[in-house]
Every structure is written in C-alpha cells, then in structure tokens.
Design a protein around this motif. Structure first.
Motif, short mmCIF file in Angstrom:
data_model
loop_
_atom_site.label_atom_id
_atom_site.label_comp_id
_atom_site.label_asym_id
_atom_site.label_seq_id
_atom_site.Cartn_x
_atom_site.Cartn_y
_atom_site.Cartn_z
N THR A 71 0.75 -1.20 -0.04
CA THR A 71 -0.22 0.04 0.05
C THR A 71 1.01 1.34 0.24
O THR A 71 1.76 1.43 0.84
CB THR A 71 -0.87 -0.08 1.24
N TYR A 73 1.08 5.72 -0.43
CA TYR A 73 0.32 7.02 -0.11
C TYR A 73 1.36 8.05 -0.65
O TYR A 73 2.13 7.83 -0.70
CB TYR A 73 -0.30 7.26 1.03
N CYS A 88 -4.79 8.22 4.94
CA CYS A 88 -5.23 6.86 4.59
C CYS A 88 -6.03 6.14 5.50
O CYS A 88 -5.89 5.99 6.72
CB CYS A 88 -4.07 5.51 4.39
N GLY A 89 -7.41 6.59 5.50
CA GLY A 89 -8.62 6.13 6.08
C GLY A 89 -8.57 4.81 6.49
O GLY A 89 -8.00 3.93 5.76
N GLY A 90 -9.15 4.33 7.63
CA GLY A 90 -9.35 2.81 7.89
C GLY A 90 -8.08 2.08 8.37
O GLY A 90 -7.84 0.83 8.15
N THR A 91 -7.23 2.87 8.77
CA THR A 91 -5.90 2.24 9.04
C THR A 91 -5.41 2.73 10.56
O THR A 91 -6.18 3.46 11.06
CB THR A 91 -4.58 2.98 8.07
N ILE A 92 -4.47 2.04 11.19
CA ILE A 92 -4.16 2.45 12.26
C ILE A 92 -2.45 2.46 12.31
O ILE A 92 -1.75 1.97 11.54
CB ILE A 92 -4.61 1.48 13.46
#
Length: 145
Positions: A71, A73, A88-92
């Motif tokens: 992944t 960005y 990056c949404g939905g990540t930690i």
C-alpha cells in the motif's frame, strides 16, 4: 486535482511531531484529508517511490497480472522541515497495532503477556532522573521483546 479550499477545523494525529490532519476540498469536488507534518518527509517520499517501483516490478514479473500490492500513499515535501502526506482512512498506526490505544494492550501484549506494557515503560522512563535515562532504558529493553 488541486486544493481549492481548506477546512479551518483540524485534529491532531498520533506521532512524535503531533501532525495535524486537515480536510481539504479539491478541484474535482472531493473532500480529502491530508496530514501536515512539521518534519522532513523527504525520506518518506523516497520510501513511497521505492514501494511503487517494487509494485511495478512484481506486476511485470507476474506477467502483468495483479498481485498483493504494498500500500502506497502520496508524500509531498514542502521544504526541509514541513510536508504533506495523504491520509489513509481505515488504518491504524504501528504503535496502536503493537501497544493498543491504551498503551496496555495490542499485538505485543497478545504475544508476550508477561512483558512490561508500553504504558509502564513510559511511566518508568518518565520518573527516571535525566542522568539515569540510558541505564533505565536498558533495563526496560530487557523486559520487552
């Protein structure tokens, strides 16, 4: 697309430089989140270029068929001390994965429940006298795998 407006409300993200997450509207009408960091992000940009190159090489080696990609960005260094990073949404964060949001749980605690937690390590380091920090850090490292 280019940025046409910036929302005047932001929040702080997790990290040493306490980055700010802004919501911007772009020329294509989409609202996007970007991370503003007050640190040199040129190395981040180089790593992202490397990941993109690896993805291309793997795809070519796989006869043009898609594969499990790294992944990536976008990273935009503004100068030596500031930069923008695609949110990056939905990540930690890696820290949250390893230590949990409470710094007492997470993957590390699941794998090594007998080890000191991150919260305990932070407390021990915080209470150590400046002249003892290196020695205390060494003792903490012995209690963490």
């Amino acid at each position: 697309p280019h940025i046409t407006s910036v929302n005047d409300v932001f929040f702080h993200a997790d990290g040493l430089s306490v980055p700010k997450v802004l919501t911007v509207r772009t020329s294509d009408g989409v609202e996007r989140k970007i991370i503003c960091k007050k640190e040199d992000v040129r190395q981040d940009a180089m790593v992202e270029h490397l990941f993109e190159a690896i993805n291309t090489i793997l795809e070519r080696a796989n006869g043009g068929r898609k594969h499990q990609e790294l992944t990536t960005y976008k990273v935009v260094p503004l100068d030596l001390n500031n930069g923008l990073i695609e949110f990056c949404g939905g990540t930690i964060s890696l820290k949250e994965l390893l230590c949990g949001t409470d710094r007492m749980s997470g993957l590390h605690k699941d794998i090594h429940p007998e080890d000191m937690t991150a919260k305990e390590a932070i407390s021990v380091m915080g209470s150590a006298h400046h002249s003892q920090k290196i020695e205390v850090f060494g003792r903490i490292c012995e209690k963490l795998r």
